[in-house]
Design a protein around this motif. Structure first.
Motif, PDB file in Angstrom:
ATOM      1  N   ALA A 176       0.827  -1.211   0.000  1.00  0.00           N
ATOM      2  CA  ALA A 176       0.000   0.000   0.000  1.00  0.00           C
ATOM      3  C   ALA A 176       0.861   1.260   0.000  1.00  0.00           C
ATOM      4  O   ALA A 176       0.408   2.325  -0.401  1.00  0.00           O
ATOM      5  N   LYS A 177       2.123   1.134   0.404  1.00  0.00           N
ATOM      6  CA  LYS A 177       3.035   2.282   0.474  1.00  0.00           C
ATOM      7  C   LYS A 177       3.992   2.306  -0.715  1.00  0.00           C
ATOM      8  O   LYS A 177       4.979   3.040  -0.697  1.00  0.00           O
ATOM      9  N   ALA A 178       3.715   1.492  -1.730  1.00  0.00           N
ATOM     10  CA  ALA A 178       4.627   1.370  -2.878  1.00  0.00           C
ATOM     11  C   ALA A 178       3.907   1.734  -4.173  1.00  0.00           C
ATOM     12  O   ALA A 178       2.681   1.673  -4.250  1.00  0.00           O
ATOM     13  N   ASP A 179       4.693   2.072  -5.169  1.00  0.00           N
ATOM     14  CA  ASP A 179       4.149   2.303  -6.504  1.00  0.00           C
ATOM     15  C   ASP A 179       4.084   0.949  -7.200  1.00  0.00           C
ATOM     16  O   ASP A 179       5.119   0.384  -7.573  1.00  0.00           O
ATOM     17  N   LEU A 180       2.890   0.424  -7.362  1.00  0.00           N
ATOM     18  CA  LEU A 180       2.697  -0.913  -7.922  1.00  0.00           C
ATOM     19  C   LEU A 180       3.038  -0.987  -9.402  1.00  0.00           C
ATOM     20  O   LEU A 180       3.201  -2.076  -9.947  1.00  0.00           O
ATOM     21  N   ASN A 181       3.156   0.169 -10.049  1.00  0.00           N
ATOM     22  CA  ASN A 181       3.475   0.205 -11.472  1.00  0.00           C
ATOM     23  C   ASN A 181       4.967   0.404 -11.748  1.00  0.00           C
ATOM     24  O   ASN A 181       5.438   0.095 -12.835  1.00  0.00           O
ATOM     25  N   ARG A 182       5.710   0.926 -10.800  1.00  0.00           N
ATOM     26  CA  ARG A 182       7.128   1.229 -11.035  1.00  0.00           C
ATOM     27  C   ARG A 182       8.077   0.159 -10.516  1.00  0.00           C
ATOM     28  O   ARG A 182       9.147  -0.021 -11.061  1.00  0.00           O
ATOM     29  N   ARG A 183       7.702  -0.504  -9.469  1.00  0.00           N
ATOM     30  CA  ARG A 183       8.566  -1.559  -8.934  1.00  0.00           C
ATOM     31  C   ARG A 183       8.322  -2.835  -9.719  1.00  0.00           C
ATOM     32  O   ARG A 183       7.200  -3.105 -10.136  1.00  0.00           O
ATOM     33  N   VAL A 184       9.384  -3.614  -9.909  1.00  0.00           N
ATOM     34  CA  VAL A 184       9.263  -4.821 -10.730  1.00  0.00           C
ATOM     35  C   VAL A 184       9.742  -6.049  -9.979  1.00  0.00           C
ATOM     36  O   VAL A 184      10.537  -5.960  -9.046  1.00  0.00           O
ATOM     37  N   VAL A 185       9.241  -7.201 -10.431  1.00  0.00           N
ATOM     38  CA  VAL A 185       9.581  -8.496  -9.849  1.00  0.00           C
ATOM     39  C   VAL A 185       9.985  -9.421 -10.998  1.00  0.00           C
ATOM     40  O   VAL A 185       9.222  -9.597 -11.950  1.00  0.00           O
ATOM     41  N   PRO A 186      11.172 -10.030 -10.918  1.00  0.00           N
ATOM     42  CA  PRO A 186      11.570 -10.991 -11.963  1.00  0.00           C
ATOM     43  C   PRO A 186      10.650 -12.213 -11.951  1.00  0.00           C
ATOM     44  O   PRO A 186      10.250 -12.697 -10.890  1.00  0.00           O
ATOM     45  N   VAL A 187      10.325 -12.713 -13.127  1.00  0.00           N
ATOM     46  CA  VAL A 187       9.490 -13.905 -13.271  1.00  0.00           C
ATOM     47  C   VAL A 187      10.305 -15.122 -12.826  1.00  0.00           C
ATOM     48  O   VAL A 187      11.484 -15.244 -13.172  1.00  0.00           O
ATOM     49  N   GLU A 188       9.693 -16.006 -12.065  1.00  0.00           N
ATOM     50  CA  GLU A 188      10.409 -17.140 -11.463  1.00  0.00           C
ATOM     51  C   GLU A 188      11.139 -17.991 -12.483  1.00  0.00           C
ATOM     52  O   GLU A 188      12.287 -18.344 -12.288  1.00  0.00           O
ATOM     53  N   PHE A 189      10.499 -18.359 -13.556  1.00  0.00           N
ATOM     54  CA  PHE A 189      11.090 -19.334 -14.475  1.00  0.00           C
ATOM     55  C   PHE A 189      12.057 -18.714 -15.489  1.00  0.00           C
ATOM     56  O   PHE A 189      12.800 -19.431 -16.145  1.00  0.00           O
ATOM     57  N   PHE A 190      12.045 -17.374 -15.630  1.00  0.00           N
ATOM     58  CA  PHE A 190      12.964 -16.701 -16.559  1.00  0.00           C
ATOM     59  C   PHE A 190      13.174 -15.289 -16.026  1.00  0.00           C
ATOM     60  O   PHE A 190      12.429 -14.374 -16.341  1.00  0.00           O
ATOM     61  N   ARG A 191      14.186 -15.127 -15.198  1.00  0.00           N
ATOM     62  CA  ARG A 191      14.332 -13.914 -14.396  1.00  0.00           C
ATOM     63  C   ARG A 191      14.700 -12.663 -15.179  1.00  0.00           C
ATOM     64  O   ARG A 191      14.683 -11.570 -14.633  1.00  0.00           O
ATOM     65  N   LEU A 192      15.020 -12.811 -16.457  1.00  0.00           N
ATOM     66  CA  LEU A 192      15.245 -11.629 -17.274  1.00  0.00           C
ATOM     67  C   LEU A 192      13.921 -10.915 -17.576  1.00  0.00           C
ATOM     68  O   LEU A 192      13.902  -9.716 -17.811  1.00  0.00           O
ATOM     69  N   LEU A 193      12.822 -11.672 -17.560  1.00  0.00           N
ATOM     70  CA  LEU A 193      11.491 -11.094 -17.727  1.00  0.00           C
ATOM     71  C   LEU A 193      11.034 -10.544 -16.387  1.00  0.00           C
ATOM     72  O   LEU A 193      11.249 -11.169 -15.342  1.00  0.00           O
ATOM     73  N   LYS A 194      10.396  -9.394 -16.426  1.00  0.00           N
ATOM     74  CA  LYS A 194       9.938  -8.778 -15.183  1.00  0.00           C
ATOM     75  C   LYS A 194       8.473  -8.378 -15.303  1.00  0.00           C
ATOM     76  O   LYS A 194       8.015  -7.964 -16.359  1.00  0.00           O
ATOM     77  N   LEU A 195       7.766  -8.529 -14.193  1.00  0.00           N
ATOM     78  CA  LEU A 195       6.388  -8.062 -14.086  1.00  0.00           C
ATOM     79  C   LEU A 195       6.364  -6.870 -13.148  1.00  0.00           C
ATOM     80  O   LEU A 195       7.159  -6.802 -12.200  1.00  0.00           O
ATOM     81  N   ARG A 196       5.455  -5.951 -13.394  1.00  0.00           N
ATOM     82  CA  ARG A 196       5.243  -4.865 -12.444  1.00  0.00           C
ATOM     83  C   ARG A 196       4.762  -5.480 -11.131  1.00  0.00           C
ATOM     84  O   ARG A 196       4.101  -6.527 -11.133  1.00  0.00           O
TER      85      ARG A 196
END
Length: 186
Positions: free
Chosen positions: A134-154
């Motif tokens: 709730a205290k973060a920008d959900l659109n700017r921070r990214v998380v690497p995808v588990e199976f292929f970490r070069l891909l990132k999701l917001r």
């Protein structure tokens, strides 16, 4: 959707799944929890263990993304093409089967009730992370995808992906339970 109702909906879904696992699966015997409807299908515990394997990665990835400095955003949660596709593919309403990576596939494992305890711990952690989000920008921070970490999701779409993926497999475990109940009744 704005971040506050978006996160509230995810929290409600996680709380509901946590309660489902505690009330429907935890009271059952480990033998029944390990039973499969078919040799190539997952047991109830295998469904939950699959989620544990994902949670081991994603909860840590969420914590790392949330540790980055930055302010909360009030803008709508946005989706990338990959994020939208990933979320839609995992929705429980999507009847298409998906294959999983070998390291995330628990088929053939003999598991005990500790799987349910671990699941509950992961859900408690996820609820805490959703509170932090709730205290973060959900659109700017990214998380690497588990199976292929070069891909990132917001961050927002990654949180939703994990929750709908969990819903999908908790419902799968419920279908296994119902099928076994029917089988035992006949």
């Amino acid at each position: 959707m704005k971040p506050a109702p978006f996160l509230a909906a995810l929290e409600a879904a996680v709380t509901e799944m946590r309660n489902t696992v505690q009330t429907e699966f935890a009271p059952l015997d480990a033998v029944l929890l390990n039973q499969r409807v078919a040799p190539s299908s997952w047991s109830m515990l295998e469904c939950v263990e699959h989620l544990n394997r994902y949670s081991r990665y994603y909860n840590a990835a969420f914590a790392k993304a949330l540790a980055q400095p930055g302010a909360a955003s009030t803008t709508e949660v946005r989706y990338s093409w990959l994020g939208r596709k990933s979320v839609e593919m995992m929705r429980p309403t999507n009847g298409k089967k998906s294959s999983t990576l070998t390291r995330l596939n628990p088929l053939g494992s003999q598991l005990g009730n500790e799987v349910l305890t671990e699941f509950d711990q992961h859900q408690a952690r996820l609820l805490a992370l959703l509170g932090q989000a709730a205290k973060a920008d959900l659109n700017r921070r990214v998380v690497p995808v588990e199976f292929f970490r070069l891909l990132k999701l917001r961050l927002g779409e990654a949180l939703e992906f994990v929750v709908v993926h969990q819903q999908r497999h908790v419902q799968q475990a419920q279908r296994v339970q119902a099928a076994l109940r029917t089988e035992l009744a006949t």
